[in-house]
Motif scaffolding. Structure first.
Motif, PDB file in Angstrom:
ATOM      1  N   VAL A 243       0.835  -1.203   0.000  1.00  0.00           N
ATOM      2  CA  VAL A 243       0.000   0.000   0.000  1.00  0.00           C
ATOM      3  C   VAL A 243       0.873   1.258   0.000  1.00  0.00           C
ATOM      4  N   GLY A 244       2.148   1.102   0.380  1.00  0.00           N
ATOM      5  CA  GLY A 244       3.060   2.237   0.408  1.00  0.00           C
ATOM      6  C   GLY A 244       3.057   2.963   1.742  1.00  0.00           C
ATOM      7  N   LEU A 245       2.795   2.239   2.829  1.00  0.00           N
ATOM      8  CA  LEU A 245       2.783   2.828   4.166  1.00  0.00           C
ATOM      9  C   LEU A 245       3.894   2.235   5.022  1.00  0.00           C
ATOM     10  N   LYS A 246       4.355   3.002   6.006  1.00  0.00           N
ATOM     11  CA  LYS A 246       5.349   2.503   6.947  1.00  0.00           C
ATOM     12  C   LYS A 246       4.684   2.027   8.230  1.00  0.00           C
ATOM     13  N   ASP A 247       3.612   2.721   8.637  1.00  0.00           N
ATOM     14  CA  ASP A 247       2.920   2.398   9.885  1.00  0.00           C
ATOM     15  C   ASP A 247       1.496   1.937   9.612  1.00  0.00           C
ATOM     16  N   GLN A 248       0.949   1.200  10.554  1.00  0.00           N
ATOM     17  CA  GLN A 248      -0.418   0.721  10.449  1.00  0.00           C
ATOM     18  C   GLN A 248      -1.386   1.875  10.676  1.00  0.00           C
ATOM     19  N   VAL A 249      -2.512   1.845  10.013  1.00  0.00           N
ATOM     20  CA  VAL A 249      -3.516   2.890  10.147  1.00  0.00           C
ATOM     21  C   VAL A 249      -4.398   2.568  11.350  1.00  0.00           C
ATOM     22  N   ILE A 250      -4.589   3.546  12.200  1.00  0.00           N
ATOM     23  CA  ILE A 250      -5.426   3.375  13.382  1.00  0.00           C
ATOM     24  C   ILE A 250      -6.875   3.217  12.943  1.00  0.00           C
ATOM     25  N   GLY A 251      -7.567   2.259  13.527  1.00  0.00           N
ATOM     26  CA  GLY A 251      -8.978   2.059  13.232  1.00  0.00           C
ATOM     27  C   GLY A 251      -9.268   1.020  12.169  1.00  0.00           C
ATOM     28  N   VAL A 252      -8.223   0.410  11.608  1.00  0.00           N
ATOM     29  CA  VAL A 252      -8.396  -0.665  10.622  1.00  0.00           C
ATOM     30  C   VAL A 252      -7.856  -1.944  11.260  1.00  0.00           C
ATOM     31  N   PHE A 253      -8.721  -2.959  11.382  1.00  0.00           N
ATOM     32  CA  PHE A 253      -8.377  -4.182  12.092  1.00  0.00           C
ATOM     33  C   PHE A 253      -8.359  -5.378  11.141  1.00  0.00           C
ATOM     34  N   ARG A 254      -7.403  -6.280  11.364  1.00  0.00           N
ATOM     35  CA  ARG A 254      -7.216  -7.451  10.500  1.00  0.00           C
ATOM     36  C   ARG A 254      -7.707  -8.704  11.205  1.00  0.00           C
TER      37      ARG A 254
ATOM     38  N   TYR B 218     -10.621  -7.251   6.569  1.00  0.00           N
ATOM     39  CA  TYR B 218     -10.275  -6.080   7.368  1.00  0.00           C
ATOM     40  C   TYR B 218     -11.577  -5.420   7.774  1.00  0.00           C
ATOM     41  N   GLN B 219     -11.598  -4.822   8.954  1.00  0.00           N
ATOM     42  CA  GLN B 219     -12.834  -4.209   9.451  1.00  0.00           C
ATOM     43  C   GLN B 219     -12.571  -2.803   9.947  1.00  0.00           C
ATOM     44  N   VAL B 220     -13.508  -1.917   9.626  1.00  0.00           N
ATOM     45  CA  VAL B 220     -13.494  -0.548  10.129  1.00  0.00           C
ATOM     46  C   VAL B 220     -14.814  -0.339  10.859  1.00  0.00           C
ATOM     47  N   THR B 221     -14.757   0.033  12.152  1.00  0.00           N
ATOM     48  CA  THR B 221     -15.975   0.303  12.903  1.00  0.00           C
ATOM     49  C   THR B 221     -16.171   1.804  12.999  1.00  0.00           C
ATOM     50  N   PHE B 222     -17.427   2.228  13.011  1.00  0.00           N
ATOM     51  CA  PHE B 222     -17.745   3.654  13.072  1.00  0.00           C
ATOM     52  C   PHE B 222     -19.158   3.815  13.600  1.00  0.00           C
ATOM     53  N   SER B 223     -19.516   5.041  13.983  1.00  0.00           N
ATOM     54  CA  SER B 223     -20.883   5.309  14.402  1.00  0.00           C
ATOM     55  C   SER B 223     -21.539   6.187  13.345  1.00  0.00           C
ATOM     56  N   ASP B 224     -22.801   5.885  13.044  1.00  0.00           N
ATOM     57  CA  ASP B 224     -23.516   6.657  12.031  1.00  0.00           C
ATOM     58  C   ASP B 224     -24.054   7.950  12.646  1.00  0.00           C
ATOM     59  N   ALA B 225     -24.840   8.704  11.872  1.00  0.00           N
ATOM     60  CA  ALA B 225     -25.357  10.001  12.313  1.00  0.00           C
ATOM     61  C   ALA B 225     -26.220   9.883  13.567  1.00  0.00           C
TER      62      ALA B 225
ATOM     63  N   GLY C 176     -25.676   7.745  15.959  1.00  0.00           N
ATOM     64  CA  GLY C 176     -24.854   7.249  17.060  1.00  0.00           C
ATOM     65  C   GLY C 176     -24.821   5.732  17.168  1.00  0.00           C
ATOM     66  N   THR C 177     -25.414   5.038  16.208  1.00  0.00           N
ATOM     67  CA  THR C 177     -25.408   3.583  16.195  1.00  0.00           C
ATOM     68  C   THR C 177     -24.065   3.074  15.677  1.00  0.00           C
ATOM     69  N   MET C 178     -23.500   2.111  16.392  1.00  0.00           N
ATOM     70  CA  MET C 178     -22.223   1.546  15.956  1.00  0.00           C
ATOM     71  C   MET C 178     -22.439   0.631  14.755  1.00  0.00           C
ATOM     72  N   LYS C 179     -21.593   0.815  13.750  1.00  0.00           N
ATOM     73  CA  LYS C 179     -21.653   0.010  12.528  1.00  0.00           C
ATOM     74  C   LYS C 179     -20.248  -0.470  12.209  1.00  0.00           C
ATOM     75  N   ALA C 180     -20.174  -1.446  11.333  1.00  0.00           N
ATOM     76  CA  ALA C 180     -18.880  -1.964  10.888  1.00  0.00           C
ATOM     77  C   ALA C 180     -18.948  -2.245   9.399  1.00  0.00           C
ATOM     78  N   ARG C 181     -17.844  -1.985   8.730  1.00  0.00           N
ATOM     79  CA  ARG C 181     -17.741  -2.313   7.308  1.00  0.00           C
ATOM     80  C   ARG C 181     -16.539  -3.218   7.134  1.00  0.00           C
ATOM     81  N   THR C 182     -16.718  -4.275   6.361  1.00  0.00           N
ATOM     82  CA  THR C 182     -15.630  -5.227   6.166  1.00  0.00           C
ATOM     83  C   THR C 182     -15.165  -5.216   4.718  1.00  0.00           C
ATOM     84  N   PHE C 183     -13.887  -5.561   4.542  1.00  0.00           N
ATOM     85  CA  PHE C 183     -13.257  -5.628   3.223  1.00  0.00           C
ATOM     86  C   PHE C 183     -12.531  -6.971   3.170  1.00  0.00           C
ATOM     87  N   SER C 184     -13.065  -7.901   2.374  1.00  0.00           N
ATOM     88  CA  SER C 184     -12.524  -9.261   2.369  1.00  0.00           C
ATOM     89  C   SER C 184     -11.516  -9.475   1.238  1.00  0.00           C
TER      90      SER C 184
END
Length: 136
Positions: A73-84, A91-98, A100-108
């Motif tokens: 990807v061209g990075l030296k450090d891991q990105v905070i908030g992206v979990f393997r 990979y999963q990114v968790t976030f809260s919608d407008a 305030g509900t917690m949601k998660a998006r995955t990238f397989s």
């Protein structure tokens, strides 16, 4: 007794009225040491102690991102908030919608090349979330 007032801050180093304090926490255990005074020597010693701790202690992350993915990807450090999740291949990114509900998006992924692409997509999604928050 007067409350301690922080004068400034560095990564894992606090500036106190009496000097510098190095503090690193791993697995609910704090490793801490105080260096008296505000001289260049005490700051140098605090930096050296912090660097030693960060080298010898285990990583904060439970699931590290492999080096081949970061370099792909061209990075030296891991990105905070992206979990393997290697065992489930996503990979999963968790976030809260407008609301305030917690949601998660995955990238397989299916193979090594696909893993790099999945991580890139997760990082881009995470960046888009942080840009949206800054605009509000």
């Amino acid at each position: 007794m007067k409350p301690v007032r922080l004068l400034g801050s560095f990564k894992n180093i606090r500036t106190l009225p009496s000097g510098y304090q190095v503090s690193v926490v791993r697995q609910k255990t704090e490793f801490s040491k105080h260096f008296a005074g505000h001289s260049a020597k005490s700051l140098r010693e605090a930096n050296a102690y912090r660097d030693l701790l960060l080298r010898t202690l285990p990583s904060k992350r439970r699931r590290d991102i492999p080096g081949y993915v970061l370099s792909g990807v061209g990075l030296k450090d891991q990105v905070i908030g992206v979990f393997r999740y290697a065992e489930r291949r996503f990979y999963q990114v968790t976030f809260s919608d407008a609301k305030g509900t917690m949601k998660a998006r995955t990238f397989s992924w299916k193979d090594r090349k696909g893993e790099i692409a999945a991580y890139r997509q997760a990082v881009d999604f995470r960046k888009s979330l942080t840009r949206r928050k800054k605009r509000k």
